[in-house]
Design an enzyme around this catalytic site. Structure first.
Site, short mmCIF file in Angstrom:
data_model
loop_
_atom_site.label_atom_id
_atom_site.label_comp_id
_atom_site.label_asym_id
_atom_site.label_seq_id
_atom_site.Cartn_x
_atom_site.Cartn_y
_atom_site.Cartn_z
N ARG A 33 0.78 -1.24 0.00
CA ARG A 33 0.00 0.00 0.00
C ARG A 33 0.81 1.28 0.00
NH1 ARG A 33 -3.61 -1.85 4.87
NH2 ARG A 33 -1.55 -2.66 5.32
N ASP A 78 0.71 -13.84 0.78
CA ASP A 78 0.53 -13.58 2.21
C ASP A 78 0.75 -14.88 2.97
OD1 ASP A 78 -0.61 -11.28 4.09
OD2 ASP A 78 -1.27 -13.22 4.86
O1 CP3 Z 1 6.31 -6.85 -0.10
C1 CP3 Z 1 6.14 -7.83 0.67
O2 CP3 Z 1 6.67 -7.89 1.80
C2 CP3 Z 1 5.38 -9.04 0.12
C3 CP3 Z 1 4.06 -9.26 0.51
C4 CP3 Z 1 3.58 -9.73 1.88
C5 CP3 Z 1 2.23 -9.51 2.32
N1 CP3 Z 1 2.07 -10.13 3.51
C6 CP3 Z 1 1.22 -8.78 1.55
C7 CP3 Z 1 0.15 -8.10 2.30
C8 CP3 Z 1 4.22 -10.46 2.88
C9 CP3 Z 1 5.65 -10.95 2.96
C10 CP3 Z 1 3.25 -10.71 3.91
C11 CP3 Z 1 3.53 -11.50 5.12
C12 CP3 Z 1 2.63 -11.39 6.28
N2 CP3 Z 1 1.27 -11.34 6.29
C13 CP3 Z 1 3.09 -11.44 7.62
C14 CP3 Z 1 4.54 -11.61 8.06
C15 CP3 Z 1 5.30 -10.34 8.01
C16 CP3 Z 1 4.87 -9.31 9.05
O3 CP3 Z 1 4.44 -8.23 8.63
O4 CP3 Z 1 5.02 -9.59 10.25
C17 CP3 Z 1 1.96 -11.34 8.45
C18 CP3 Z 1 1.95 -11.34 9.97
C19 CP3 Z 1 0.81 -11.30 7.60
C20 CP3 Z 1 -0.63 -11.24 7.99
C21 CP3 Z 1 -1.26 -10.00 7.48
N3 CP3 Z 1 -1.68 -9.82 6.17
C22 CP3 Z 1 -1.46 -8.76 8.16
C23 CP3 Z 1 -1.15 -8.52 9.63
C24 CP3 Z 1 -1.99 -7.85 7.23
C25 CP3 Z 1 -2.26 -6.36 7.43
C26 CP3 Z 1 -3.67 -5.96 7.55
C27 CP3 Z 1 -3.85 -4.50 7.16
O5 CP3 Z 1 -4.67 -4.27 6.24
O6 CP3 Z 1 -3.18 -3.62 7.70
C28 CP3 Z 1 -2.13 -8.53 6.00
C29 CP3 Z 1 -2.62 -7.98 4.72
C30 CP3 Z 1 -1.57 -7.72 3.68
N4 CP3 Z 1 -0.65 -8.64 3.27
C31 CP3 Z 1 -1.39 -6.52 2.94
C32 CP3 Z 1 -0.32 -6.75 2.06
C33 CP3 Z 1 0.24 -5.82 1.02
C34 CP3 Z 1 -2.23 -5.25 3.06
C35 CP3 Z 1 -3.63 -5.40 2.61
C36 CP3 Z 1 -3.98 -5.01 1.18
O7 CP3 Z 1 -3.15 -4.54 0.39
O8 CP3 Z 1 -5.18 -5.18 0.88
#
Ligand code: CP3
Length: 350
Positions: A33, A78
């Site tokens: 984002r 994810d």
């Molecule tokens: O660029 C990168 O790092 C690659 C993409 C990536 C995503 N998630 C995309 C994503 C990676 C490596 C992850 C890993 C992930 N997902 C972790 C481990 C890393 C960390 O941050 O500790 C965890 C705990 C998750 C679980 C998760 N998924 C969370 C806590 C969230 C955030 C919720 C929010 O909206 O704030 C997600 C959603 C997510 N995964 C987004 C992205 C780009 C954002 C939502 C979107 O774009 O719609």
């Protein structure tokens, strides 16, 4: 592109603890984002729908490479994708994160978790990897969530600040919880093996909630599962570097570096770069650890902290990164700051 020998890239050399011409750099959550081109492409739909479209996921993986020229790409996906794919009902809600309508609580829930077959359950992930490596001139990092971190979301049903539901289940029904962890270990080995076969050059294991485990629990649920996954992958793919990220492990980072067999340990910013140099770097490559908040505030402090970290870790293998992910606002703030600078308004360097 076949013509490029990625084995000699700064990133893979650092992972192998070989000398490098520059400190390789990438950013956790570099695709996402914080990028306007990501927001334009993703629009409103669910992130899981975007992940299921290889052309969209490939494009999102490549966006930060084009914009920043970082030394590695990370697969756009994810950590909940494999458990979502085997039908345990985990979705991702915008602004909240992983949510399970029917959380994992009893032995009946074990039955609905069928074994992961990546070719059948997550073909889109493998296709995205194949699409990315056609285009990339830097290594691609494939990844998975560590069993404990994935379990915390499955058990809680939604993100919590203290992972209390998973802690309660492991204390009240250790046998059931151990079965869940073992299933996740097996699924993760299978999932990551397929990612390597599809072309991922490096693997990262995210244990974002490892820091909430203390004492023996840390050994049992963070260290041991990661060790099993790494040793299974190493027996099949000895050349593929593995980065482990047991976030907020504190002193236990040392054991992780010594005992899991990871080639590289990623560290968050709750430990200092000097501490890392003294306690962890002798055991392999380290990755980190600028506080993400600096990416928001920018200015002289950002430059100063970056230089401090690079200097402190300059006597051993180091991959520069953040302590955790780029926040959704970072890019906007950095651009706003640059614009003020461009207009000659003093805003604190940059
Ligand atoms: O660029 C990168 O790092 C690659 C993409 C990536 C995503 N998630 C995309 C994503 C990676 C490596 C992850 C890993 C992930 N997902 C972790 C481990 C890393 C960390 O941050 O500790 C965890 C705990 C998750 C679980 C998760 N998924 C969370 C806590 C969230 C955030 C919720 C929010 O909206 O704030 C997600 C959603 C997510 N995964 C987004 C992205 C780009 C954002 C939502 C979107 O774009 O719609």
């Amino acid at each position: 592109m076949d013509s490029i020998n990625l084995k000699d890239s700064a990133f893979l050399r650092a992972c192998r603890c070989e000398p490098v011409e520059w400190t390789p750099v990438w950013f956790m959550r570099q695709a996402g984002r914080s990028l306007p081109e990501y927001r334009a492409l993703r629009k409103e739909g669910s992130i899981l729908d975007a992940i299921k479209k290889p052309d969209v996921s490939t494009e999102i993986t490549l966006q930060p490479i084009r914009r920043y020229g970082v030394d590695a790409a990370i697969l756009f996906s994810d950590i909940v994708v494999p458990v979502h794919a085997v039908g345990c009902g985990v979705e991702i809600e915008p602004g909240i994160g992983p949510v399970a309508a029917d959380p994992f609580r009893s032995s009946d829930d074990l039955k609905r978790l069928r074994s992961l077959n990546p070719e059948v359950d997550t073909p889109y992930v493998l296709e995205t990897i194949k699409g990315c490596i056609q285009e990339l001139q830097v290594p691609l990092i494939g990844f998975a969530g560590a069993p404990w971190t994935v379990a915390t979301y499955m058990v809680a049903g939604r993100g919590t600040t203290d992972q209390a539901p998973a802690h309660s289940l492991k204390n009240e029904n250790p046998e059931l919880f151990d079965n869940l962890i073992n299933l996740l270990v097996e699924g993760t080995i299978e999932y990551l093996s397929h990612q390597i076969n599809a072309g991922a050059e490096v693997i990262k294991i995210f244990d974002s909630w490892a820091g909430s485990l203390k004492g023996n629990d840390f050994d049992k649920y963070a260290l041991e599962p990661c060790k099993k996954i790494i040793s299974a992958l190493k027996s099949k793919y000895p050349q593929t570097p593995i980065i482990a990220f047991p976030r907020q492990a504190g002193d236990r980072y040392i054991d992780f570096a010594k005992q899991t067999g990871a080639d590289c340990l990623a560290l968050d910013d709750s430990v200092s770069a000097d501490w890392i140099a003294q306690n962890v770097q002798a055991d392999g490559c380290v990755q980190g650890n600028l506080a993400s908040s600096h990416m928001v505030s920018g200015g002289k402090e950002l430059i100063k902290e970056t230089k401090k970290i690079v200097k402190a870790l300059s006597n051993g293998p180091h991959i520069f990164n953040l302590g955790h992910g780029i926040t959704p606002v970072s890019y906007t703030h950095l651009r706003a700051h640059e614009t003020r600078e461009d207009r000659g308004v003093r805003g604190g360097g940059g």
